[in-house]
Motif scaffolding. Structure first.
Motif, PDB file in Angstrom:
ATOM      1  N   THR A   1      -6.335   6.154   2.528  1.00  0.00           N
ATOM      2  CA  THR A   1      -5.696   5.522   3.860  1.00  0.00           C
ATOM      3  C   THR A   1      -6.641   4.900   4.577  1.00  0.00           C
ATOM      4  OG1 THR A   1      -3.720   6.395   3.449  1.00  0.00           O
ATOM      5  CG2 THR A   1      -3.902   5.296   5.477  1.00  0.00           C
ATOM      6  N   LEU A   2      -7.879   5.703   5.009  1.00  0.00           N
ATOM      7  CA  LEU A   2      -8.944   5.435   5.829  1.00  0.00           C
ATOM      8  C   LEU A   2      -9.556   4.001   5.113  1.00  0.00           C
ATOM      9  CD1 LEU A   2     -10.502   6.181   8.408  1.00  0.00           C
ATOM     10  CD2 LEU A   2     -11.833   7.576   6.979  1.00  0.00           C
ATOM     11  N   SER A   3      -9.796   4.042   3.923  1.00  0.00           N
ATOM     12  CA  SER A   3     -10.552   2.951   3.238  1.00  0.00           C
ATOM     13  C   SER A   3      -9.656   1.711   3.429  1.00  0.00           C
ATOM     14  CB  SER A   3     -10.833   3.515   1.933  1.00  0.00           C
ATOM     15  OG  SER A   3     -11.215   2.104   1.168  1.00  0.00           O
ATOM     16  N   PHE A   4      -8.536   1.962   3.110  1.00  0.00           N
ATOM     17  CA  PHE A   4      -7.586   0.696   3.325  1.00  0.00           C
ATOM     18  C   PHE A   4      -7.632   0.178   4.773  1.00  0.00           C
ATOM     19  CE2 PHE A   4      -3.053  -0.373   4.489  1.00  0.00           C
ATOM     20  CZ  PHE A   4      -3.007  -1.553   3.662  1.00  0.00           C
TER      21      PHE A   4
ATOM     22  N   VAL B   1      -6.250   4.550  12.193  1.00  0.00           N
ATOM     23  CA  VAL B   1      -7.607   5.345  11.666  1.00  0.00           C
ATOM     24  C   VAL B   1      -7.747   6.576  12.138  1.00  0.00           C
ATOM     25  CG1 VAL B   1     -10.105   5.074  12.132  1.00  0.00           C
ATOM     26  CG2 VAL B   1      -8.702   2.947  11.559  1.00  0.00           C
ATOM     27  N   THR B   2      -7.263   7.034  13.466  1.00  0.00           N
ATOM     28  CA  THR B   2      -7.464   8.177  14.122  1.00  0.00           C
ATOM     29  C   THR B   2      -6.518   9.281  13.055  1.00  0.00           C
ATOM     30  OG1 THR B   2      -7.729   7.546  16.300  1.00  0.00           O
ATOM     31  CG2 THR B   2      -7.058   9.820  16.053  1.00  0.00           C
ATOM     32  N   ILE B   3      -5.425   8.926  12.821  1.00  0.00           N
ATOM     33  CA  ILE B   3      -4.438   9.617  11.937  1.00  0.00           C
ATOM     34  C   ILE B   3      -5.021  10.050  10.641  1.00  0.00           C
ATOM     35  CG2 ILE B   3      -2.119   9.832  11.044  1.00  0.00           C
ATOM     36  CD1 ILE B   3      -1.028   8.104  13.096  1.00  0.00           C
ATOM     37  N   ALA B   4      -5.479   8.858   9.853  1.00  0.00           N
ATOM     38  CA  ALA B   4      -5.942   9.084   8.818  1.00  0.00           C
ATOM     39  C   ALA B   4      -7.197  10.156   8.685  1.00  0.00           C
ATOM     40  CB  ALA B   4      -6.481   7.837   8.141  1.00  0.00           C
ATOM     41  N   ASN B   5      -8.285   9.999   9.804  1.00  0.00           N
ATOM     42  CA  ASN B   5      -9.336  10.736   9.889  1.00  0.00           C
ATOM     43  C   ASN B   5      -8.652  12.356  10.029  1.00  0.00           C
ATOM     44  OD1 ASN B   5     -11.786   9.590   9.591  1.00  0.00           O
ATOM     45  ND2 ASN B   5     -11.453   8.483  11.803  1.00  0.00           N
ATOM     46  N   GLU B   6      -7.701  12.410  10.948  1.00  0.00           N
ATOM     47  CA  GLU B   6      -7.201  13.638  11.070  1.00  0.00           C
ATOM     48  C   GLU B   6      -6.484  14.409   9.867  1.00  0.00           C
ATOM     49  OE1 GLU B   6      -4.191  12.941  14.065  1.00  0.00           O
ATOM     50  OE2 GLU B   6      -5.907  12.977  15.770  1.00  0.00           O
TER      51      GLU B   6
ATOM     52  N   TYR C   1       0.965  -1.271  -0.073  1.00  0.00           N
ATOM     53  CA  TYR C   1       0.060   0.108   0.069  1.00  0.00           C
ATOM     54  C   TYR C   1       0.838   1.156   0.202  1.00  0.00           C
ATOM     55  CZ  TYR C   1      -3.254   3.775   1.294  1.00  0.00           C
ATOM     56  OH  TYR C   1      -4.011   4.845   1.461  1.00  0.00           O
ATOM     57  N   MET C   2       2.055   1.164   0.851  1.00  0.00           N
ATOM     58  CA  MET C   2       2.712   2.364   0.760  1.00  0.00           C
ATOM     59  C   MET C   2       3.181   2.738  -0.579  1.00  0.00           C
ATOM     60  SD  MET C   2       4.439   2.195   4.561  1.00  0.00           S
ATOM     61  CE  MET C   2       5.150   3.543   4.602  1.00  0.00           C
ATOM     62  N   PHE C   3       3.858   1.695  -1.334  1.00  0.00           N
ATOM     63  CA  PHE C   3       4.312   2.203  -2.444  1.00  0.00           C
ATOM     64  C   PHE C   3       3.332   2.368  -3.509  1.00  0.00           C
ATOM     65  CE2 PHE C   3       8.085  -0.671  -1.128  1.00  0.00           C
ATOM     66  CZ  PHE C   3       9.009   0.279  -1.440  1.00  0.00           C
ATOM     67  N   ALA C   4       1.877   1.842  -3.328  1.00  0.00           N
ATOM     68  CA  ALA C   4       1.009   2.621  -4.147  1.00  0.00           C
ATOM     69  C   ALA C   4       0.777   3.765  -4.077  1.00  0.00           C
ATOM     70  CB  ALA C   4      -0.358   1.526  -3.895  1.00  0.00           C
ATOM     71  N   ARG C   5       1.162   4.451  -2.619  1.00  0.00           N
ATOM     72  CA  ARG C   5       0.751   5.614  -2.294  1.00  0.00           C
ATOM     73  C   ARG C   5       2.015   6.663  -2.650  1.00  0.00           C
ATOM     74  NH1 ARG C   5      -3.566   8.027  -2.707  1.00  0.00           N
ATOM     75  NH2 ARG C   5      -3.198   9.201  -0.736  1.00  0.00           N
ATOM     76  N   SER C   6       3.230   6.251  -3.410  1.00  0.00           N
ATOM     77  CA  SER C   6       4.437   6.657  -3.678  1.00  0.00           C
ATOM     78  C   SER C   6       5.275   6.956  -2.803  1.00  0.00           C
ATOM     79  CB  SER C   6       4.019   7.773  -4.440  1.00  0.00           C
ATOM     80  OG  SER C   6       3.192   7.452  -5.682  1.00  0.00           O
ATOM     81  N   ALA C   7       5.120   6.229  -1.671  1.00  0.00           N
ATOM     82  CA  ALA C   7       5.889   6.127  -0.391  1.00  0.00           C
ATOM     83  C   ALA C   7       7.057   5.251  -0.174  1.00  0.00           C
ATOM     84  CB  ALA C   7       5.123   6.299   1.162  1.00  0.00           C
TER      85      ALA C   7
END
Length: 171
Positions: A120-123, A109-114, A64-70
């Motif tokens: 990422t929240l969906s993931f 999840v909290t970080i993704a919400n913030e 997932y991180m690579f999919a998000r270019s990280a």
């Protein structure tokens, strides 16, 4: 080091979670080894399957991180415990560990919400659901061991039942 499409906070937290998932795998492999030493091949099989499942969880975040270019930054994994007095104590330890992991996932999840990071929240929803299953499975096995008591015959029966678990690919 590039964080890609992730905030720095999320980037760091996901790297930590990869480490935590691989540590979980290492912990379950240690439990499997302890069961092998106790001549409980079925229980060893169950923990070995859990080890493989946890590896797939770490791999899922890695991909997932690579999919998000990280770019993934692999962190050092601590040594897990080595000895347990019984399979019941292992499953109790496993449950406490899974509750800890649930807290880590909830923090993600909290970080993704913030961050309003909806991708990422969906993931992460998959991991939220997975943790419900992980805790429930450990609780059910603990209840079975507690009902069975100290009888060697019951222990051998449970070991045989746990040996039927097949490794899953984590999807």
């Amino acid at each position: 080091m590039t964080t890609g499409k992730l905030s720095e906070k999320m980037y760091n937290a996901l790297n930590e979670q990869i480490r935590n998932e691989y540590f979980s795998a290492y912990l379950y492999l240690a439990m499997s080894a302890c069961c092998q030493d106790m001549n409980l091949p079925g229980t060893a099989n169950w923990f070995r399957a859990q080890y493989k499942e946890e590896l797939s969880h770490g791999d899922k975040i890695y991909d997932y991180m690579f999919a998000r270019s990280a770019r993934v930054k692999l962190l050092q994994i601590d040594q897990p415990a080595f000895e347990w007095e019984s399979p019941l104590s292992m499953f109790r330890n496993a449950l406490e560990h899974e509750k800890y992991v649930t807290g880590l996932i909830n923090n993600l999840v909290t970080i993704a919400n913030e961050d309003k990071d909806y991708a990422t929240l969906s993931f992460l929803q998959w991991f939220v659901n997975e943790q419900v299953e992980e805790e429930s499975a450990a609780e059910a096995i603990i209840a079975q061991f507690e009902m069975a008591g100290a009888s060697k015959g019951n222990l051998m029966y449970l070991d045989k039942c746990l040996g039927k678990r097949k490794a899953e690919n984590g999807d």
